[in-house]
Design a protein around this motif. Structure first.
Motif, mmCIF file in Angstrom:
data_model
loop_
_atom_site.group_PDB
_atom_site.id
_atom_site.type_symbol
_atom_site.label_atom_id
_atom_site.label_comp_id
_atom_site.label_asym_id
_atom_site.label_seq_id
_atom_site.Cartn_x
_atom_site.Cartn_y
_atom_site.Cartn_z
ATOM 1 N N ALA A 101 0.834 -1.204 0.000
ATOM 2 C CA ALA A 101 0.000 0.000 0.000
ATOM 3 C C ALA A 101 0.867 1.252 0.000
ATOM 4 C CB ALA A 101 -0.914 0.001 1.224
ATOM 5 N N GLU A 102 0.282 2.349 -0.439
ATOM 6 C CA GLU A 102 0.912 3.655 -0.272
ATOM 7 C C GLU A 102 0.446 4.175 1.083
ATOM 8 O OE1 GLU A 102 0.862 8.097 -2.270
ATOM 9 O OE2 GLU A 102 0.495 6.368 -3.565
ATOM 10 N N SER A 103 1.289 4.010 2.064
ATOM 11 C CA SER A 103 0.905 4.171 3.463
ATOM 12 C C SER A 103 1.529 5.423 4.057
ATOM 13 C CB SER A 103 1.346 2.926 4.240
ATOM 14 O OG SER A 103 1.006 3.009 5.600
ATOM 15 N N SER A 104 0.710 6.251 4.710
ATOM 16 C CA SER A 104 1.188 7.464 5.374
ATOM 17 C C SER A 104 0.684 7.490 6.804
ATOM 18 C CB SER A 104 0.697 8.715 4.645
ATOM 19 O OG SER A 104 1.205 8.781 3.329
ATOM 20 N N LEU A 105 1.438 8.176 7.664
ATOM 21 C CA LEU A 105 1.066 8.322 9.072
ATOM 22 C C LEU A 105 0.884 9.787 9.399
ATOM 23 C CD1 LEU A 105 0.709 6.967 11.890
ATOM 24 C CD2 LEU A 105 3.158 7.296 12.234
ATOM 25 N N LEU A 106 -0.226 10.110 10.058
ATOM 26 C CA LEU A 106 -0.454 11.451 10.568
ATOM 27 C C LEU A 106 -0.278 11.390 12.078
ATOM 28 C CD1 LEU A 106 -3.221 13.955 9.532
ATOM 29 C CD2 LEU A 106 -2.522 13.729 11.917
ATOM 30 N N LEU A 166 11.284 9.438 12.888
ATOM 31 C CA LEU A 166 11.147 9.782 11.472
ATOM 32 C C LEU A 166 12.046 8.913 10.607
ATOM 33 C CD1 LEU A 166 10.970 13.664 11.814
ATOM 34 C CD2 LEU A 166 9.128 12.150 11.046
ATOM 35 N N SER A 167 13.239 8.638 11.103
ATOM 36 C CA SER A 167 14.151 7.758 10.377
ATOM 37 C C SER A 167 13.567 6.359 10.242
ATOM 38 C CB SER A 167 15.496 7.705 11.099
ATOM 39 O OG SER A 167 16.386 6.822 10.453
ATOM 40 N N GLY A 194 9.206 2.637 4.860
ATOM 41 C CA GLY A 194 8.508 3.026 3.643
ATOM 42 C C GLY A 194 7.201 3.739 3.885
ATOM 43 N N VAL A 195 7.048 4.323 5.073
ATOM 44 C CA VAL A 195 5.818 5.038 5.450
ATOM 45 C C VAL A 195 6.000 6.523 5.189
ATOM 46 C CG1 VAL A 195 4.270 5.626 7.355
ATOM 47 C CG2 VAL A 195 5.226 3.318 7.173
ATOM 48 N N GLY A 196 5.021 7.142 4.542
ATOM 49 C CA GLY A 196 5.065 8.564 4.267
ATOM 50 C C GLY A 196 5.022 9.389 5.537
ATOM 51 N N THR A 197 5.874 10.409 5.621
ATOM 52 C CA THR A 197 5.987 11.235 6.832
ATOM 53 C C THR A 197 5.510 12.672 6.617
ATOM 54 O OG1 THR A 197 8.282 11.822 6.275
ATOM 55 C CG2 THR A 197 7.936 9.878 7.663
ATOM 56 N N ALA A 198 4.867 12.950 5.491
ATOM 57 C CA ALA A 198 4.451 14.330 5.190
ATOM 58 C C ALA A 198 3.499 14.886 6.237
ATOM 59 C CB ALA A 198 3.803 14.382 3.810
ATOM 60 N N TRP A 199 2.773 14.006 6.942
ATOM 61 C CA TRP A 199 1.785 14.454 7.920
ATOM 62 C C TRP A 199 2.259 14.261 9.351
ATOM 63 C CZ3 TRP A 199 -1.425 17.346 5.476
ATOM 64 C CH2 TRP A 199 -1.736 17.052 4.145
ATOM 65 N N VAL A 200 3.532 13.994 9.543
ATOM 66 C CA VAL A 200 4.081 13.903 10.899
ATOM 67 C C VAL A 200 4.652 15.263 11.284
ATOM 68 C CG1 VAL A 200 5.725 12.759 12.429
ATOM 69 C CG2 VAL A 200 4.625 11.455 10.595
ATOM 70 N N ARG A 201 4.048 15.904 12.251
ATOM 71 C CA ARG A 201 4.455 17.231 12.697
ATOM 72 C C ARG A 201 5.406 17.123 13.892
ATOM 73 N NH1 ARG A 201 2.947 17.858 8.349
ATOM 74 N NH2 ARG A 201 1.203 19.141 7.613
ATOM 75 N N ARG A 202 6.101 18.212 14.175
ATOM 76 C CA ARG A 202 6.968 18.284 15.352
ATOM 77 C C ARG A 202 6.480 19.426 16.233
ATOM 78 N NH1 ARG A 202 12.952 16.219 13.755
ATOM 79 N NH2 ARG A 202 12.686 15.413 15.870
ATOM 80 N N LEU A 259 -6.160 20.493 6.379
ATOM 81 C CA LEU A 259 -7.347 19.667 6.179
ATOM 82 C C LEU A 259 -7.723 19.599 4.707
ATOM 83 C CD1 LEU A 259 -9.561 20.750 9.204
ATOM 84 C CD2 LEU A 259 -8.741 18.433 8.743
ATOM 85 N N ALA A 260 -7.619 20.719 4.032
ATOM 86 C CA ALA A 260 -7.915 20.736 2.601
ATOM 87 C C ALA A 260 -6.934 19.863 1.833
ATOM 88 C CB ALA A 260 -7.877 22.174 2.075
ATOM 89 N N ASP A 261 -5.670 19.889 2.252
ATOM 90 C CA ASP A 261 -4.659 19.068 1.578
ATOM 91 C C ASP A 261 -4.918 17.571 1.807
ATOM 92 O OD1 ASP A 261 -3.429 21.362 0.682
ATOM 93 O OD2 ASP A 261 -1.864 21.348 2.234
ATOM 94 N N ILE A 262 -5.337 17.212 3.019
ATOM 95 C CA ILE A 262 -5.666 15.814 3.302
ATOM 96 C C ILE A 262 -6.855 15.377 2.458
ATOM 97 C CG2 ILE A 262 -6.474 14.189 5.068
ATOM 98 C CD1 ILE A 262 -4.952 15.930 7.121
#
Length: 299
Positions: A38-43, A56-57, A63-71, A109-112
């Motif tokens: 799957a194309e898998s991402s984590l928020l 994050l590493s 192979g998990v997308g990190t675009a939605w992981v904030r700091r 939210l709009a981007d999600i």
């Protein structure tokens, strides 16, 4: 095309006396989903600390997308693991962690919503603190995909009736372990007249009309699946005899079931895949071990 999955929830390091191990059910689920194609991402959120860097590493390695992981300024999530005199582990999930303070702007939210995820995954732990609870509800309200997969995943002192009810009211696919199922009933969320896996699954589907599939994990006794539309059900015995660690097994079960389910495969095929993958995971110390090619070969 790869199915796009957004997993929302906690990133937690399990801290033992001699080591730290990355985890959290949503992270483990996302990692296994990625391993399964799957194309898998984590928020989620991590701290501006060394554990956040390491988390994050690890996600990138999985192979998990990190675009939605904030700091943010809170510490990266941790759970202190201790063992009593009988060798039984006890878990102290620390509070006021980074993942308890997820905030989303209108643009985020709009981007999600624009990302058109095929699946949204979440559980109860991410709902324990007001900020992250509100963020999850915003996502569900504004970005709801066709499939919502909930693993209630009850953790001591980290859930309440409201968070459990939210899972049951939003899920189209629900996973519950038979260990935690009596707690859901005790919270007054539904009643059961036939105290069997089939009776429990049917009671859940009758009470929560949006449910299409219920998965009940039965520990060493295997697993049970029920489809609402057809009344089809399936029992699968546990796979494998070697149990080293059960950490991550339920998350791998969820990911394996879901990735086949999204391809329209029959219930029995999805259940077989889930049992086989989770049987492999329990034979390893890691929650997300490397898969040998033979594990993914058609059966």
């Amino acid at each position: 095309m790869k199915k796009r999955i957004l997993s929302v929830g906690e990133i937690i390091w399990d801290v033992y006396s001699d080591r730290r191990v990355i985890g959290g059910a949503p992270l483990n689920f996302a990692a296994h989903a990625a391993r399964l194609g799957a194309e898998s991402s984590l928020l989620s959120a991590v701290g501006e600390d060394a554990l956040g860097d390491a988390a994050l590493s690890a996600l990138r390695k999985f192979g998990v997308g990190t675009a939605w992981v904030r700091r943010n300024a809170r510490p990266t999530g941790q759970c202190i693991v201790t063992t009593d005199a009988q060798g039984v582990p006890h878990y102290d999930v620390l509070r006021d962690m980074a993942y308890d303070h997820i905030r989303l702007s209108p643009q985020e939210l709009a981007d999600i919503r624009a990302a058109n995820f095929d699946v949204l995954y979440f559980g109860t732990l991410i709902q324990r603190a007001p900020e992250s609870r509100a963020a999850l509800r915003q996502i569900v309200r504004n970005c709801r995909p066709k499939t919502v997969f909930c693993d209630v995943n009850l953790r001591r002192d980290c859930y309440d009736a409201e968070s459990a009810r939210f899972c049951l009211e939003q899920a189209t696919v629900l996973k519950v372990s038979m260990e935690e199922e009596p707690t859901l009933r005790a919270l007054g969320l539904y009643t059961v007249t036939e105290d069997t896996p089939r009776g429990i699954a049917r009671a859940l589907c009758e009470r929560f009309g949006q449910l299409r599939t219920v998965l009940l994990t039965l520990g060493k006794d295997g697993s049970y699946g029920y489809r609402t539309e057809s009344g089809e059900d399936c029992f699968r015995p546990a796979v494998g005899e070697r149990v080293v660690s059960t950490v991550g097994a339920g998350d791998s079960f969820s990911a394996a079931f879901l990735t086949d389910y999204l391809c329209g495969k029959p219930l029995a095929v999805c259940m077989e895949k889930a049992a086989r993958i989770s049987g492999f995971v329990v034979a390893h110390t890691e929650a997300v071990p490397e898969y040998p090619p033979s594990l993914l070969a058609p059966q």
